[in-house]
Design an enzyme around this catalytic site. Sequence first.
Site, PDB file in Angstrom:
ATOM      1  N   ASP A  20       0.841  -1.195   0.000  1.00 13.44           N
ATOM      2  CA  ASP A  20       0.000   0.000   0.000  1.00 13.44           C
ATOM      3  C   ASP A  20       0.875   1.243   0.000  1.00 13.44           C
ATOM      4  OD1 ASP A  20      -2.312  -1.536  -0.049  1.00 13.44           O
ATOM      5  OD2 ASP A  20      -2.471  -1.614   2.131  1.00 13.44           O
ATOM      6  N   ASP A  69      -5.935  -7.198  -5.311  1.00 12.30           N
ATOM      7  CA  ASP A  69      -7.068  -6.906  -4.428  1.00 12.30           C
ATOM      8  C   ASP A  69      -7.807  -5.658  -4.915  1.00 12.30           C
ATOM      9  OD1 ASP A  69      -8.795  -6.857  -2.241  1.00 12.30           O
ATOM     10  OD2 ASP A  69      -7.348  -5.849  -0.935  1.00 12.30           O
ATOM     11  N   LYS A  71     -11.173  -5.730  -5.388  1.00 17.28           N
ATOM     12  CA  LYS A  71     -12.536  -5.816  -4.826  1.00 17.28           C
ATOM     13  C   LYS A  71     -13.597  -5.443  -5.857  1.00 17.28           C
ATOM     14  CE  LYS A  71     -10.986  -4.703  -0.133  1.00 17.28           C
ATOM     15  NZ  LYS A  71      -9.601  -4.267  -0.365  1.00 17.28           N
ATOM     16  N   PHE A  72     -13.659  -6.236  -6.931  1.00 16.14           N
ATOM     17  CA  PHE A  72     -14.620  -5.928  -7.991  1.00 16.14           C
ATOM     18  C   PHE A  72     -16.055  -5.982  -7.465  1.00 16.14           C
ATOM     19  CE2 PHE A  72     -11.215  -8.010 -10.791  1.00 16.14           C
ATOM     20  CZ  PHE A  72     -10.642  -6.792 -11.121  1.00 16.14           C
ATOM     21  N   ASP A  74     -19.599  -4.961  -9.515  1.00 15.30           N
ATOM     22  CA  ASP A  74     -20.239  -4.337 -10.669  1.00 15.30           C
ATOM     23  C   ASP A  74     -21.245  -5.341 -11.218  1.00 15.30           C
ATOM     24  OD1 ASP A  74     -20.723  -2.737 -13.020  1.00 15.30           O
ATOM     25  OD2 ASP A  74     -18.674  -1.951 -12.871  1.00 15.30           O
ATOM     26  N   ILE A  75     -21.816  -5.070 -12.370  1.00 18.62           N
ATOM     27  CA  ILE A  75     -22.752  -6.046 -12.937  1.00 18.62           C
ATOM     28  C   ILE A  75     -21.975  -7.315 -13.324  1.00 18.62           C
ATOM     29  CG2 ILE A  75     -24.436  -4.325 -13.723  1.00 18.62           C
ATOM     30  CD1 ILE A  75     -23.228  -4.640 -16.547  1.00 18.62           C
ATOM     31  N   THR A 131     -12.985  -4.776   7.145  1.00 15.28           N
ATOM     32  CA  THR A 131     -12.529  -4.803   8.550  1.00 15.28           C
ATOM     33  C   THR A 131     -12.571  -3.422   9.196  1.00 15.28           C
ATOM     34  OG1 THR A 131     -10.373  -4.868   7.478  1.00 15.28           O
ATOM     35  CG2 THR A 131     -11.062  -6.832   8.601  1.00 15.28           C
ATOM     36  N   ARG A 223       0.326  -1.613   6.792  1.00 13.33           N
ATOM     37  CA  ARG A 223       1.133  -0.604   7.491  1.00 13.33           C
ATOM     38  C   ARG A 223       2.115  -1.169   8.503  1.00 13.33           C
ATOM     39  NH1 ARG A 223      -4.263   2.860   8.090  1.00 13.33           N
ATOM     40  NH2 ARG A 223      -5.011   0.713   8.057  1.00 13.33           N
TER      41      ARG A 223
HETATM   42  O1  C5P Z   1      -2.395  -1.350   6.833  1.00 13.18           O
HETATM   43  P1  C5P Z   1      -3.287  -2.517   7.142  1.00 13.18           P
HETATM   44  O2  C5P Z   1      -2.539  -3.711   7.675  1.00 13.18           O
HETATM   45  O3  C5P Z   1      -4.503  -2.143   7.955  1.00 13.18           O
HETATM   46  O4  C5P Z   1      -3.808  -2.946   5.687  1.00 13.18           O
HETATM   47  C1  C5P Z   1      -4.806  -3.852   5.480  1.00 13.18           C
HETATM   48  C2  C5P Z   1      -4.895  -4.205   4.025  1.00 13.18           C
HETATM   49  O5  C5P Z   1      -5.939  -5.170   3.896  1.00 13.18           O
HETATM   50  C3  C5P Z   1      -5.261  -3.058   3.084  1.00 13.18           C
HETATM   51  O6  C5P Z   1      -4.501  -3.267   1.897  1.00 13.18           O
HETATM   52  C4  C5P Z   1      -6.732  -3.233   2.805  1.00 13.18           C
HETATM   53  O7  C5P Z   1      -7.104  -2.898   1.480  1.00 13.18           O
HETATM   54  C5  C5P Z   1      -6.915  -4.731   2.979  1.00 13.18           C
HETATM   55  N1  C5P Z   1      -8.264  -5.165   3.309  1.00 13.18           N
HETATM   56  C6  C5P Z   1      -8.926  -4.833   4.476  1.00 13.18           C
HETATM   57  N2  C5P Z   1     -10.216  -5.274   4.721  1.00 13.18           N
HETATM   58  C7  C5P Z   1     -10.828  -6.042   3.830  1.00 13.18           C
HETATM   59  C8  C5P Z   1     -10.156  -6.405   2.632  1.00 13.18           C
HETATM   60  C9  C5P Z   1      -8.866  -5.955   2.424  1.00 13.18           C
HETATM   61  O8  C5P Z   1      -8.355  -4.148   5.319  1.00 13.18           O
HETATM   62  N3  C5P Z   1     -12.047  -6.517   4.074  1.00 13.18           N
END
Ligand code: C5P
Length: 251
Positions: A20, A69, A71-72, A74-75, A131, A223
């Site tokens: 990220d 990732d 996360k599509f 759409d139709i 999350t 992170r």
């Molecule tokens: O920085 P951190 O560890 O919080 O990053 C979490 C990663 O997981 C991000 O890339 C985020 O897009 C991904 N993610 C998420 N929750 C989801 C799906 C993916 O936090 N349900």
Amino acid sequence: MRGVSGSSAGARRRIIVALDVATRSEARRLVQRLRGRPGFFKVGSQLFTAAGPEFVRELVRRGERVFLDLKFHDIPHIVAEACVQAADLGVSLITVHTSGGPRMLRAARRALDKHSRRSRRPKLLGVTLLTSLGAGEVKKIGFSDGVERNVIRLARLARRNGCDGIIAAPTEVAVVRRVCGQDFLIVTPGIRLAGGRRAADQVRVATAGAALRAGADYIVVGRGIVASRSPARALDALAAEVSTALDSRRA
Ligand code: C5P
């Protein structure tokens, strides 16, 4: 696995590093420092928007396993075609939102099955509830029956309609494992380092050890590794925690 050995290699393989970052050069630097160590590198919407499919191809060419990732949602037709494009890039894991509905999920899976005659099929993962969502926000969206029941419903929907697994927060891993069985992949973001950082924008969080003990197959960490002064050391610390959790799962 590529340059590492023993149980720490097995533990690292369970870790997905979310790249990220805002630029291709930052991502390249991270991959250079960590290469061959985590199970997958995750390219999400930030990096994909900045660096595009060429960077994904570059990672695949270097022999890294990539989790795309995006996360599509759409139709069905568009999601199916997007999945085919993702498969063409050579990625190993892709995500779609389960709330796109059963027809959308089935269309994605069908398209991937057709495509996989030509190459290995990427695993299809359904996003249940992000999350970052807490109970209050989930209610505001209009899901009145609480986080856990919604995650269970969406996980079942994913399983019945062609997903190989789901993305689930650490707080729901155990119940999803119980409901969906052993041969369903659970990938878990929302991981915070033991004794470490605050949750930031994530709400349903836990440590890597807790997520693994609850039954997660893979954990996603952004992170905690990417923003660390030493990403390699952060990855090693996490792998040690994962390794202990796997041992206790086996015991
Ligand atoms: O920085 P951190 O560890 O919080 O990053 C979490 C990663 O997981 C991000 O890339 C985020 O897009 C991904 N993610 C998420 N929750 C989801 C799906 C993916 O936090 N349900």
